[in-house]
Design an enzyme around this catalytic site. Structure first.
Site, PDB file in Angstrom:
ATOM      1  N   GLY A 219      -7.182  37.676  41.712  1.00 59.78           N
ATOM      2  CA  GLY A 219      -6.194  38.179  40.710  1.00 59.78           C
ATOM      3  C   GLY A 219      -6.206  37.338  39.453  1.00 59.78           C
TER       4      GLY A 219
ATOM      5  CG  ASP B 131      -9.921  46.968  45.851  1.00 61.86           C
ATOM      6  OD1 ASP B 131      -9.242  46.211  46.440  1.00 61.86           O
ATOM      7  OD2 ASP B 131      -9.510  48.215  45.569  1.00 61.86           O
ATOM      8  CB  VAL B 132      -8.681  41.513  47.640  1.00 58.36           C
ATOM      9  CG1 VAL B 132      -9.043  40.631  46.798  1.00 58.36           C
ATOM     10  CG2 VAL B 132      -7.385  42.362  47.683  1.00 58.36           C
TER      11      VAL B 132
ATOM     12  CG  ASN C  61      -2.472  35.244  41.905  1.00 54.60           C
ATOM     13  OD1 ASN C  61      -1.401  35.182  42.150  1.00 54.60           O
ATOM     14  ND2 ASN C  61      -3.100  36.144  41.447  1.00 54.60           N
TER      15      ASN C  61
ATOM     16  CE1 TYR D 146       4.938  41.663  46.802  1.00 57.83           C
ATOM     17  CE2 TYR D 146       7.553  41.154  46.749  1.00 57.83           C
ATOM     18  CZ  TYR D 146       5.939  41.119  46.428  1.00 57.83           C
ATOM     19  OH  TYR D 146       5.550  39.713  45.784  1.00 57.83           O
TER      20      TYR D 146
ATOM     21  N   PRO E 233       7.172  31.902  44.659  1.00 58.89           N
ATOM     22  CG  PRO E 233       5.692  32.614  43.087  1.00 58.89           C
ATOM     23  CD  PRO E 233       5.843  32.724  44.609  1.00 58.89           C
TER      24      PRO E 233
ATOM     25  CB  THR F 241       3.378  38.692  35.790  1.00 61.94           C
ATOM     26  OG1 THR F 241       4.034  39.321  36.935  1.00 61.94           O
ATOM     27  CG2 THR F 241       3.634  37.150  36.042  1.00 61.94           C
TER      28      THR F 241
HETATM   29  P1  NDP Z   1       0.250  41.012  38.138  1.00 62.46           P
HETATM   30  O1  NDP Z   1       0.306  42.404  38.450  1.00 62.46           O
HETATM   31  O2  NDP Z   1       0.297  40.245  36.616  1.00 62.46           O
HETATM   32  O3  NDP Z   1      -1.241  40.323  38.628  1.00 62.46           O
HETATM   33  C1  NDP Z   1      -1.788  40.878  39.897  1.00 62.46           C
HETATM   34  C2  NDP Z   1      -3.100  40.394  40.092  1.00 62.46           C
HETATM   35  O4  NDP Z   1      -3.762  40.945  41.306  1.00 62.46           O
HETATM   36  C3  NDP Z   1      -4.031  41.001  38.876  1.00 62.46           C
HETATM   37  O5  NDP Z   1      -5.031  40.267  38.541  1.00 62.46           O
HETATM   38  C4  NDP Z   1      -4.736  42.138  39.834  1.00 62.46           C
HETATM   39  O6  NDP Z   1      -5.847  42.368  39.218  1.00 62.46           O
HETATM   40  C5  NDP Z   1      -5.012  41.666  41.234  1.00 62.46           C
HETATM   41  N1  NDP Z   1      -4.996  42.662  42.270  1.00 62.46           N
HETATM   42  C6  NDP Z   1      -4.038  43.408  42.303  1.00 62.46           C
HETATM   43  N2  NDP Z   1      -4.555  44.430  43.560  1.00 62.46           N
HETATM   44  C7  NDP Z   1      -6.058  43.918  43.421  1.00 62.46           C
HETATM   45  C8  NDP Z   1      -6.928  44.451  44.580  1.00 62.46           C
HETATM   46  N3  NDP Z   1      -6.777  45.637  45.205  1.00 62.46           N
HETATM   47  N4  NDP Z   1      -8.036  43.891  44.527  1.00 62.46           N
HETATM   48  C9  NDP Z   1      -8.289  42.842  43.600  1.00 62.46           C
HETATM   49  N5  NDP Z   1      -7.267  42.165  42.886  1.00 62.46           N
HETATM   50  C10 NDP Z   1      -6.124  42.754  43.075  1.00 62.46           C
HETATM   51  O7  NDP Z   1       1.165  40.085  39.209  1.00 62.46           O
HETATM   52  P2  NDP Z   1       1.521  38.784  39.246  1.00 62.46           P
HETATM   53  O8  NDP Z   1       0.640  37.766  38.542  1.00 62.46           O
HETATM   54  O9  NDP Z   1       2.915  38.563  39.070  1.00 62.46           O
HETATM   55  O10 NDP Z   1       1.273  38.653  40.935  1.00 62.46           O
HETATM   56  C11 NDP Z   1       0.478  37.676  41.579  1.00 62.46           C
HETATM   57  C12 NDP Z   1       0.933  37.261  42.856  1.00 62.46           C
HETATM   58  O11 NDP Z   1       2.082  36.533  42.550  1.00 62.46           O
HETATM   59  C13 NDP Z   1       1.120  38.562  43.757  1.00 62.46           C
HETATM   60  O12 NDP Z   1       0.724  38.265  45.051  1.00 62.46           O
HETATM   61  C14 NDP Z   1       2.619  38.657  43.865  1.00 62.46           C
HETATM   62  O13 NDP Z   1       3.299  39.244  44.907  1.00 62.46           O
HETATM   63  C15 NDP Z   1       3.024  37.291  43.855  1.00 62.46           C
HETATM   64  N6  NDP Z   1       4.430  36.876  43.124  1.00 62.46           N
HETATM   65  C16 NDP Z   1       4.717  37.582  42.084  1.00 62.46           C
HETATM   66  C17 NDP Z   1       6.144  37.169  41.602  1.00 62.46           C
HETATM   67  C18 NDP Z   1       6.803  37.912  40.306  1.00 62.46           C
HETATM   68  O14 NDP Z   1       7.939  37.958  40.117  1.00 62.46           O
HETATM   69  N7  NDP Z   1       5.740  38.260  39.380  1.00 62.46           N
HETATM   70  C19 NDP Z   1       6.995  36.632  42.451  1.00 62.46           C
HETATM   71  C20 NDP Z   1       6.393  36.298  43.624  1.00 62.46           C
HETATM   72  C21 NDP Z   1       5.454  36.366  44.095  1.00 62.46           C
HETATM   73  P3  NDP Z   1      -6.943  43.873  39.094  1.00 62.46           P
HETATM   74  O15 NDP Z   1      -5.839  44.671  38.939  1.00 62.46           O
HETATM   75  O16 NDP Z   1      -7.682  43.559  37.921  1.00 62.46           O
HETATM   76  O17 NDP Z   1      -7.703  43.760  40.463  1.00 62.46           O
HETATM   77  C1  8X3 Z   2       8.318  39.032  43.702  1.00 62.30           C
HETATM   78  C2  8X3 Z   2       9.778  38.389  43.600  1.00 62.30           C
HETATM   79  O1  8X3 Z   2      11.995  39.235  44.164  1.00 62.30           O
HETATM   80  O2  8X3 Z   2      10.681  40.860  42.786  1.00 62.30           O
HETATM   81  O3  8X3 Z   2       7.464  38.589  44.939  1.00 62.30           O
HETATM   82  O4  8X3 Z   2      10.226  40.467  45.262  1.00 62.30           O
HETATM   83  S1  8X3 Z   2      10.874  39.997  44.005  1.00 62.30           S
END
Ligand code: NDP
Ligand code: 8X3
Length: 250
Positions: free
Chosen positions: A9, A57-58, A84, A150, A180, A185
């Site tokens: 990601g 795609d994961v 991630n 989720y 987090p 993002t």
């Molecule tokens: P973004 O949407 O900005 O980034 C998500 C990333 O995951 C992208 O790079 C996307 O790449 C990749 N991704 C999504 N689906 C797939 C898939 N099927 N195959 C491969 N890659 C995939 O979100 P965040 O940076 O915020 O999220 C990153 C992580 O942090 C996640 O696990 C999220 O749950 C976690 N998180 C986020 C929080 C927040 O408040 N933002 C808080 C807590 C945890 P692409 O689409 O190019 O494949």
């Molecule tokens: C993302 C944080 O609080 O939106 O994991 O679920 S929250």
């Protein structure tokens, strides 16, 4: 070749910031995601170290297998894996949930993390050395209204991280979990299916975390001495006290 970190990601948000931070810390980067053009941009942006892109795609276990197997020999000694890739899809009461959204969250956030780990672990085991950082969430510690699946997916990441730590301890492989709170993002845009106004409103009235804050923490975690493992970290914006208590000013 410097030490190697693989970040899933890496096309956006936390993953992209982490790839940049780990490159600054001297790691060669394997950047993965589905959006090839974003991976290419990242590769152009990182000047300090070599970058190798893998587009997959994961959710697709054959694609994951093939992608990791396709790494040239000099890229195979992966020392750090940042699991991630993931997102929330939808925010609905359980009785109104969409099966597609549920599949997406469980397939990406849980099974995707497992598929990538399954392919990368043998590379670490070969050298009896490695560090896996799983990105969980405060949603893996608490549940909140409409967060149901989720939250379940992130509780699974919490359980898998603890179990990995137990299973891998004899092999010298560290497992850390970063949880987090609210980070601005593309996360909420994905959750609300492109509704940018609704997504922006999530972060109104307080200062959320930035992707770079999480990247700094990951960089700190992976640069501790060999005998130190920061096993679990909950990282919140100052204005956030729990999954549902946020000090919003307006
Ligand atoms: P973004 O949407 O900005 O980034 C998500 C990333 O995951 C992208 O790079 C996307 O790449 C990749 N991704 C999504 N689906 C797939 C898939 N099927 N195959 C491969 N890659 C995939 O979100 P965040 O940076 O915020 O999220 C990153 C992580 O942090 C996640 O696990 C999220 O749950 C976690 N998180 C986020 C929080 C927040 O408040 N933002 C808080 C807590 C945890 P692409 O689409 O190019 O494949
Ligand atoms: C993302 C944080 O609080 O939106 O994991 O679920 S929250």
């Amino acid at each position: 070749m410097p030490k190697i970190a693989l970040v899933t990601g890496a096309t956006s948000g936390i993953g992209k910031a982490t790839a940049i931070a780990l490159a600054k810390a001297g790691y060669a980067i394997i950047a993965t995601g589905r959006r090839a053009e974003r991976l290419e941009e990242l590769k152009q942006q990182i000047k300090e170290v070599p970058v190798y892109n893998l587009q997959f795609d994961v959710r697709d276990k054959e694609a994951v297998k093939q992608a990791i197997a396709s790494l040239p020999d000099e890229w195979k000694q992966v020392e750090v894996l940042v699991n991630n890739a993931g997102n929330a899809h939808g925010l609905s009461p359980i009785q109104d949930g969409s099966l597609e959204d549920w599949d997406a969250m469980l397939d990406i956030n849980v099974k995707g993390l497992l598929y990538v780990s399954h392919e990368v672990l043998p590379l670490m085991q070969k050298h009896q050395k490695g560090h896996i950082i799983n990105i969980g969430s405060i949603a893996g510690k608490e549940v909140y209204a409409n967060g149901n699946v989720y939250c379940a997916s992130k509780h699974a990441v919490d359980a898998i991280s603890k179990a990995m730590r137990i299973d891998l301890v004899q092999q010298g492989i560290k497992v850390s979990e970063v949880n987090p709170g609210m980070v601005e993002t593309e996360f909420s845009e994905v959750r609300f299916k492109g509704d940018t106004e609704r997504a922006a409103a999530v972060y109104n009235g307080f200062e959320p975390l930035k992707a770079e804050d999480i990247a700094d923490l990951i960089s700190f975690i992976v640069t501790r001495p060999a005998h130190v493992n920061l096993a679990e970290v909950l990282i919140l914006p100052t204005a956030q006290a729990s999954a549902t208590v946020v000090n919003k000013q307006s």
